[in-house]
Motif scaffolding. Sequence first.
Motif, PDB file in Angstrom:
ATOM      1  N   ARG A  54       0.833  -1.209   0.000  1.00  0.00           N
ATOM      2  CA  ARG A  54       0.000   0.000   0.000  1.00  0.00           C
ATOM      3  C   ARG A  54       0.870   1.261   0.000  1.00  0.00           C
ATOM      4  O   ARG A  54       0.527   2.261  -0.642  1.00  0.00           O
ATOM      5  N   GLY A 101       2.014   1.800  -3.505  1.00  0.00           N
ATOM      6  CA  GLY A 101       0.929   2.330  -4.316  1.00  0.00           C
ATOM      7  C   GLY A 101       0.719   3.816  -4.086  1.00  0.00           C
ATOM      8  O   GLY A 101       0.546   4.594  -5.031  1.00  0.00           O
ATOM      9  N   ARG A 102       0.752   4.222  -2.835  1.00  0.00           N
ATOM     10  CA  ARG A 102       0.591   5.646  -2.517  1.00  0.00           C
ATOM     11  C   ARG A 102       1.762   6.457  -3.071  1.00  0.00           C
ATOM     12  O   ARG A 102       1.571   7.560  -3.599  1.00  0.00           O
ATOM     13  N   TYR A 109       3.533   5.768  -5.675  1.00  0.00           N
ATOM     14  CA  TYR A 109       3.393   5.900  -7.125  1.00  0.00           C
ATOM     15  C   TYR A 109       2.467   7.057  -7.480  1.00  0.00           C
ATOM     16  O   TYR A 109       2.780   7.875  -8.355  1.00  0.00           O
ATOM     17  N   VAL A 139      -8.480   7.251  -5.768  1.00  0.00           N
ATOM     18  CA  VAL A 139      -7.675   6.212  -6.421  1.00  0.00           C
ATOM     19  C   VAL A 139      -8.358   5.741  -7.694  1.00  0.00           C
ATOM     20  O   VAL A 139      -7.742   5.659  -8.768  1.00  0.00           O
ATOM     21  N   THR A 148      -7.453   6.344 -11.671  1.00  0.00           N
ATOM     22  CA  THR A 148      -7.155   5.148 -12.464  1.00  0.00           C
ATOM     23  C   THR A 148      -8.081   5.029 -13.669  1.00  0.00           C
ATOM     24  O   THR A 148      -7.624   4.779 -14.796  1.00  0.00           O
ATOM     25  N   SER A 182      -0.957   3.127 -12.844  1.00  0.00           N
ATOM     26  CA  SER A 182      -2.128   3.458 -12.029  1.00  0.00           C
ATOM     27  C   SER A 182      -2.905   2.214 -11.630  1.00  0.00           C
ATOM     28  O   SER A 182      -3.351   2.085 -10.485  1.00  0.00           O
ATOM     29  N   ALA A 241      -0.857   0.411  -8.993  1.00  0.00           N
ATOM     30  CA  ALA A 241      -0.885   1.141  -7.725  1.00  0.00           C
ATOM     31  C   ALA A 241      -2.254   1.053  -7.064  1.00  0.00           C
ATOM     32  O   ALA A 241      -2.359   0.934  -5.834  1.00  0.00           O
ATOM     33  N   LEU A 294      -2.533  -2.249  -5.404  1.00  0.00           N
ATOM     34  CA  LEU A 294      -1.714  -2.284  -4.191  1.00  0.00           C
ATOM     35  C   LEU A 294      -2.413  -1.572  -3.040  1.00  0.00           C
ATOM     36  O   LEU A 294      -2.421  -2.055  -1.904  1.00  0.00           O
ATOM     37  N   ILE A 295      -2.992  -0.418  -3.318  1.00  0.00           N
ATOM     38  CA  ILE A 295      -3.689   0.318  -2.261  1.00  0.00           C
ATOM     39  C   ILE A 295      -4.932  -0.441  -1.812  1.00  0.00           C
ATOM     40  O   ILE A 295      -5.256  -0.498  -0.622  1.00  0.00           O
TER      41      ILE A 295
END
Length: 314
Positions: A12, A15-16, A18, A75, A79, A113, A116, A119-120
């Motif tokens: 996470r 991801g953040r 990125y 997010v 994306t 995106s 990421a 991941l988040i």
Amino acid sequence: MTLLLALKHRGRTLGRAYFAVQAVAGALWWVGVFTLPQVREATLGGLDPVLTAALDIPLFVVASGVAATAFRPAVWVATVWTACVTVAMMLYATITQEAGWGALAMMAAAAGSVAAALLIQTGRLPTELVLFGPFAFHLARPASAARNAARTGLQIVVFWGLALGVVPVIIATVEQRWKVSLVLPEGWANGVRIAGVALFLAASALGLWSAASMSTKGEGTPLPSAMPRALVVSGPYRLVRNPMAVAGISQGVAVGLMMNSWLVVVYALSGSLVWNWVIRPLEEADLAERFGPAFEEYRARVACWIPRRPARNN
């Protein structure tokens, strides 16, 4: 459980990070668009920068910045918007032959995106989803070495034809259409082509040697749906753990050199990243489960990509 939670937390965080980088990069790009005509022409072509900015700055730059705080709606706004813009830019560049660099940049942003966002959302990438259809792991049925060799030969024809023929031609065509080619001086271009031919021949020889070892000594084929029944540690496999991956990636780079296409080279090198971080862990986990200590000893002794120097006896 603690390790799993730590890995998800790290995922996470990546991801953040990125989205934070993407927000900064997007803001800098828009500064370039409005201050440098070359940037505007290369990435937007004939699109109205003011109208485009009115949509993209809040939905891409700002949304990416907010997504860096792990705010889930932002997010997915960033994306989805990035994915939609990517498709639109690809179509625009293909039809008009303009803004090719913008289309490439958005393709990279869309891939980043999506990764990421996953991941988040989950703390990990669902790499196991790649194991479907012909890519799902299944042991080969008992068969003669001749039959395995024939099946392996057919796989090579299909894979080489698609991955080293059809796909590179499509990529090189898009590269020309989008006007993102890198033109080399004629002398350099000829030298690059010759190097590509030499690399392709060497890599193909390695690939054929690896395939022959897999089919005759492994009692299977290189395809995941008909995996070898025996652990192969001889032939090229005594040098690196997956010589077929080394061969295939090298062949892809060689094709790019022969075609003078930097995008084909990137395509091949991207394949190495996907194989190393997505396919290899799954494949080696399966081998460890099936062959146990024998594979663990082999993995400890033989490198994945670059052969190790033999240990000196004291």
